[in-house]
Design a protein around this motif. Sequence first.
Motif: not given
Length: 448
Positions: A177-181, A204-209, A261-266
């Motif tokens: 994701g964005y944090i990793a990159n 960057l899943r979700g961004y334009d290919e 950098a594998t995501g964030r949790v509440p």
Amino acid sequence: MSDYDYDLFVIGAGSGGVRASRIASSYGAKVAVAEEYRVGGTCVIRGCVPKKLLVFGSHFAEDLEDAQNYGWEIEGTKFSWQVLRDRVLGDVDRLNAAYKSTLNNHNVTIIEERATIIAPHRVKLASGQEISAKYILIAVGARPYVPEFPGSEHCLTSNEMFHLEELPRRAVIAGGGYIANEFAGILNGLGTRVTVVNRGDTILRGYDESLRDRLLQISMTKGIEFKFKAPFEKIEKREDGTLDVFLKGQDPINTDIVMMATGRVPNVEGLGLEHVGITTDDQGAIPVDEYSKTACDSIYAVGDVTNRVQLTPVAIREGQAFADTVFGGTPKTVDYNCIPTAVFSQPPIASVGLTEGEARNRYGNIRVYSADFRPMRNVFAHRAERGLYKMITEEPSGKILGLHMIGPDSPEILQAAAIAVKAGLTKQAFDDTVALHPSMAEELVLMK
């Protein structure tokens, strides 16, 4: 006299909580905010602000190299991680003080300890004191997620990256994701050998290919190594303090640090939601309605803890809308359509609206315009790196559905262009606008 100690008690002094607190107070509410760490939240203290400063700092490696092509003779340059780190942390201190000052100037009481919910109108502080409030706002944000596997206790997260004693010679970054990159670009720019490890098959899943592919290509050219479909098996620590990383189907990697950098949790653990009948969703987030109200009528929630859109400006909008609705007498909601986003990679990505794939699936009949170019500065500096702008339109109306950019200063350029997309303008409106030459931004009105 009120039946409560406060009209509003806010748990969490991040971007959403601070905005809600000061706006509610401006409407005449008696407000207190509890924060167990530092005022400012993830963005200011351990997120987008200090990270952006590290991006600036790391980019000077390329800037100094390019400067020679512009006639500058630069000798004896050297980099000190400790100087950059301490200057960044010093700016965090400044912002923390500024946020405190803002709350104090708006007559908001700051309570520097943890607060938990014990009843619909009651919270308990870590010191044991109980406080009542007509309304409670949960704005505690989210935290980095670290998956559990043998040796995962040796991993760092983005939180710790701002406090490293030494700049690592080698780093493994887990995630796509964005944090990793972003951190891959930062460390690579500062001279660290970086390997990005992703259990999936894309970044960057979700961004334009097209933009994802371009960033991957450029990052690899800069020396960043990528390993896809490579889940962690274990991490072992050697006597010298370095780490051996074992990945499924890959050779082991010896490294100095591993950053997750594998995501964030509440941040809902221990918050006391069970005392007021609030149940979290499958992602651990607090469900709310369009006005940010939870299942308990006196309790609201904004920001990353609700997992709607995890962006600082969104949390600020939600905090503002909450205060306007509950204390300003003007019910307001947040429009989540066409939110511009950016990845401060090197080069950065900026995006608003639908990707090409999303637009094709939703509308069918679309047209894609693009500009694939080498920025003027790169040409003169003999740097091969190319920028790419894409515009997706609905046909035959020409209405712009999405705008996506990768290249120098893309986020700065997109902010203004996002207004046009949000307003529903057409490609013709861009065509009718005279180009600002010479600039990268002129490619927006010259796309074919």
